[in-house]
Design a protein around this motif. Structure first.
Motif, PDB file in Angstrom:
ATOM      1  N   VAL A 161       0.759  -1.301   0.024  1.00 33.20           N
ATOM      2  CA  VAL A 161      -0.023   0.070  -0.086  1.00 33.20           C
ATOM      3  C   VAL A 161       0.849   1.244   0.043  1.00 33.20           C
ATOM      4  CG1 VAL A 161      -1.619   1.423   1.181  1.00 33.20           C
ATOM      5  CG2 VAL A 161      -1.992  -0.897   1.162  1.00 33.20           C
ATOM      6  N   GLU A 162       1.970   1.329   0.823  1.00 36.42           N
ATOM      7  CA  GLU A 162       2.796   2.316   0.884  1.00 36.42           C
ATOM      8  C   GLU A 162       3.607   2.433  -0.383  1.00 36.42           C
ATOM      9  OE1 GLU A 162       3.647   2.130   5.666  1.00 36.42           O
ATOM     10  OE2 GLU A 162       4.832   0.936   4.387  1.00 36.42           O
ATOM     11  N   MET A 163       4.025   1.376  -0.959  1.00 38.79           N
ATOM     12  CA  MET A 163       4.723   1.581  -2.125  1.00 38.79           C
ATOM     13  C   MET A 163       3.943   2.173  -3.413  1.00 38.79           C
ATOM     14  SD  MET A 163       6.618  -1.424  -4.466  1.00 38.79           S
ATOM     15  CE  MET A 163       4.900  -2.223  -5.028  1.00 38.79           C
ATOM     16  N   PHE A 164       2.562   1.658  -3.528  1.00 34.50           N
ATOM     17  CA  PHE A 164       1.817   2.203  -4.647  1.00 34.50           C
ATOM     18  C   PHE A 164       1.155   3.574  -4.159  1.00 34.50           C
ATOM     19  CE2 PHE A 164       1.463  -2.429  -5.515  1.00 34.50           C
ATOM     20  CZ  PHE A 164       1.884  -2.386  -7.022  1.00 34.50           C
ATOM     21  N   LEU A 165       1.050   3.806  -2.866  1.00 36.91           N
ATOM     22  CA  LEU A 165       0.565   5.278  -2.611  1.00 36.91           C
ATOM     23  C   LEU A 165       2.011   6.193  -2.996  1.00 36.91           C
ATOM     24  CD1 LEU A 165      -1.041   5.236   1.021  1.00 36.91           C
ATOM     25  CD2 LEU A 165      -2.150   6.167  -1.203  1.00 36.91           C
ATOM     26  N   GLY A 166       2.936   5.575  -2.929  1.00 40.26           N
ATOM     27  CA  GLY A 166       4.304   6.719  -3.126  1.00 40.26           C
ATOM     28  C   GLY A 166       4.188   6.634  -4.756  1.00 40.26           C
ATOM     29  N   ALA A 167       3.823   5.575  -5.442  1.00 39.60           N
ATOM     30  CA  ALA A 167       3.502   5.999  -7.091  1.00 39.60           C
ATOM     31  C   ALA A 167       2.623   6.917  -7.321  1.00 39.60           C
ATOM     32  CB  ALA A 167       3.421   4.576  -7.561  1.00 39.60           C
ATOM     33  N   LEU A 168       1.381   6.623  -6.541  1.00 33.11           N
ATOM     34  CA  LEU A 168       0.329   7.811  -6.877  1.00 33.11           C
ATOM     35  C   LEU A 168       1.054   9.115  -6.527  1.00 33.11           C
ATOM     36  CD1 LEU A 168      -2.877   5.872  -5.703  1.00 33.11           C
ATOM     37  CD2 LEU A 168      -2.080   6.479  -7.918  1.00 33.11           C
ATOM     38  N   GLU A 169       1.724   9.212  -5.483  1.00 40.15           N
ATOM     39  CA  GLU A 169       2.148  10.735  -5.040  1.00 40.15           C
ATOM     40  C   GLU A 169       3.128  11.203  -6.146  1.00 40.15           C
ATOM     41  OE1 GLU A 169       2.283  10.965  -0.292  1.00 40.15           O
ATOM     42  OE2 GLU A 169       3.464   9.541  -1.075  1.00 40.15           O
ATOM     43  N   ALA A 170       4.064  10.138  -6.791  1.00 40.90           N
ATOM     44  CA  ALA A 170       4.888  10.753  -7.607  1.00 40.90           C
ATOM     45  C   ALA A 170       4.060  11.089  -8.990  1.00 40.90           C
ATOM     46  CB  ALA A 170       5.723   9.632  -8.151  1.00 40.90           C
ATOM     47  N   VAL A 171       3.061  10.262  -9.283  1.00 45.01           N
ATOM     48  CA  VAL A 171       2.319  10.838 -10.551  1.00 45.01           C
ATOM     49  C   VAL A 171       1.521  12.213 -10.154  1.00 45.01           C
ATOM     50  CG1 VAL A 171       0.135  10.186 -11.790  1.00 45.01           C
ATOM     51  CG2 VAL A 171       1.851   8.510 -11.367  1.00 45.01           C
ATOM     52  N   ALA A 172       1.016  12.584  -9.123  1.00 42.02           N
ATOM     53  CA  ALA A 172       0.438  13.766  -8.656  1.00 42.02           C
ATOM     54  C   ALA A 172       1.325  14.774  -8.914  1.00 42.02           C
ATOM     55  CB  ALA A 172      -0.081  13.625  -7.293  1.00 42.02           C
ATOM     56  N   ASP A 173       2.651  14.491  -8.820  1.00 40.66           N
ATOM     57  CA  ASP A 173       3.533  15.682  -8.752  1.00 40.66           C
ATOM     58  C   ASP A 173       3.703  15.987 -10.256  1.00 40.66           C
ATOM     59  OD1 ASP A 173       4.445  15.730  -6.287  1.00 40.66           O
ATOM     60  OD2 ASP A 173       6.012  14.467  -6.486  1.00 40.66           O
ATOM     61  N   VAL A 174       3.293  15.077 -11.320  1.00 42.40           N
ATOM     62  CA  VAL A 174       3.709  15.326 -12.669  1.00 42.40           C
ATOM     63  C   VAL A 174       2.467  15.155 -13.667  1.00 42.40           C
ATOM     64  CG1 VAL A 174       6.127  14.830 -12.446  1.00 42.40           C
ATOM     65  CG2 VAL A 174       4.290  13.210 -13.055  1.00 42.40           C
ATOM     66  N   ILE A 175       1.282  15.049 -12.998  1.00 42.63           N
ATOM     67  CA  ILE A 175      -0.159  14.769 -13.551  1.00 42.63           C
ATOM     68  C   ILE A 175      -0.362  15.901 -14.534  1.00 42.63           C
ATOM     69  CG2 ILE A 175      -1.572  15.482 -11.779  1.00 42.63           C
ATOM     70  CD1 ILE A 175      -3.080  12.672 -12.859  1.00 42.63           C
ATOM     71  N   THR A 178       4.748  10.128 -19.170  1.00 41.82           N
ATOM     72  CA  THR A 178       5.694   9.472 -19.881  1.00 41.82           C
ATOM     73  C   THR A 178       5.393   8.167 -19.589  1.00 41.82           C
ATOM     74  OG1 THR A 178       7.036   9.476 -17.836  1.00 41.82           O
ATOM     75  CG2 THR A 178       7.282  11.252 -19.008  1.00 41.82           C
ATOM     76  N   GLU A 179       6.353   7.148 -20.300  1.00 45.04           N
ATOM     77  CA  GLU A 179       5.901   5.908 -20.367  1.00 45.04           C
ATOM     78  C   GLU A 179       6.103   5.310 -18.649  1.00 45.04           C
ATOM     79  OE1 GLU A 179       8.033   1.486 -21.893  1.00 45.04           O
ATOM     80  OE2 GLU A 179       8.164   3.532 -23.176  1.00 45.04           O
ATOM     81  N   GLU A 180       7.022   5.852 -17.999  1.00 51.58           N
ATOM     82  CA  GLU A 180       7.178   5.409 -16.710  1.00 51.58           C
ATOM     83  C   GLU A 180       6.130   6.013 -15.975  1.00 51.58           C
ATOM     84  OE1 GLU A 180      10.332   6.316 -13.163  1.00 51.58           O
ATOM     85  OE2 GLU A 180      10.677   7.014 -15.152  1.00 51.58           O
ATOM     86  N   THR A 181       5.728   7.108 -16.046  1.00 54.34           N
ATOM     87  CA  THR A 181       4.498   7.563 -15.217  1.00 54.34           C
ATOM     88  C   THR A 181       3.296   6.738 -15.606  1.00 54.34           C
ATOM     89  OG1 THR A 181       5.217   9.787 -15.211  1.00 54.34           O
ATOM     90  CG2 THR A 181       3.094   9.606 -14.940  1.00 54.34           C
TER      91      THR A 181
END
Length: 190
Positions: A26-40, A45-48
């Motif tokens: 959950v923490e890992m995937f929340l981190g992914a969502l937070e990273a996406v939120a920074d650049v949404i 990008t492919e990585e996003t």
């Protein structure tokens, strides 16, 4: 011999350890969502896109099973234990269940907006703000929620539940995932 990378993981013979492992995801995937939120507000990008797709899939498929593990398997058994230490923890269970329900519409918003971003490549500025607010709210809630479960509820359950109760929880968790619990391995004898 298998190679272990990172922290060791638990199996169904330790259901509270398995639930705690799920919190790390959950923490890992929340981190992914937070990273996406920074650049949404930028083109994906492919990585996003990969990170967002993985996080949306996890919260749509695995997270509801985790909630059921707690609300249908673990919490009811804890509520049956008559012990002063457990009574203090039980007072937190209602709040934890409320947080599960409170998070559901936020997850729905993140899923809807994230899916729209993946399909169209952009969101309006209001949608960007809504996505960011929903992700920030989820991250804040889960930090506190996971802290209570990992530091209080799960260790107490691990100590106070009988082996029979733990095995019943494990079997219910396995059924939700459509897997079998293996408790013994037979080795052929020569």
């Amino acid at each position: 011999m298998p190679v272990q990378i990172g922290a060791p993981t638990h199996n169904f013979t330790d259901p509270t350890g398995l639930l705690s492992d799920c919190h790390r995801r959950v923490e890992m995937f929340l981190g992914a969502l937070e990273a996406v939120a920074d650049v949404i507000d930028c083109p994906a990008t492919e990585e996003t896109s990969r990170g967002l797709e993985s996080a949306l899939r996890y919260f749509a498929q695995a997270a509801p099973k985790h909630t059921a593990d707690e609300e249908e398997s673990l919490f009811p058994r804890l509520r049956q234990i008559r012990d002063p230490e457990v009574a203090a923890a039980i007072s937190k269970l209602g709040q934890l269940e409320d947080e599960h329900r409170w998070a559901a519409p936020l997850h729905a918003d993140v899923d809807r907006l994230g899916s729209q971003y993946l399909s169209s490549g952009n969101l309006s500025s209001a949608e960007v703000d809504d996505f960011r607010k929903a992700v920030a709210s989820l991250a804040s809630m889960y930090k506190q929620h996971i802290g209570v479960e990992d530091s209080l509820v799960f260790p107490l359950a691990a100590r106070m539940l009988s082996d029979v109760e733990k095995m019943a929880i494990a079997e219910e968790m396995a059924r939700r995932r459509k897997v079998r619990v293996v408790t013994e391995i037979s080795i052929g004898r020569d």
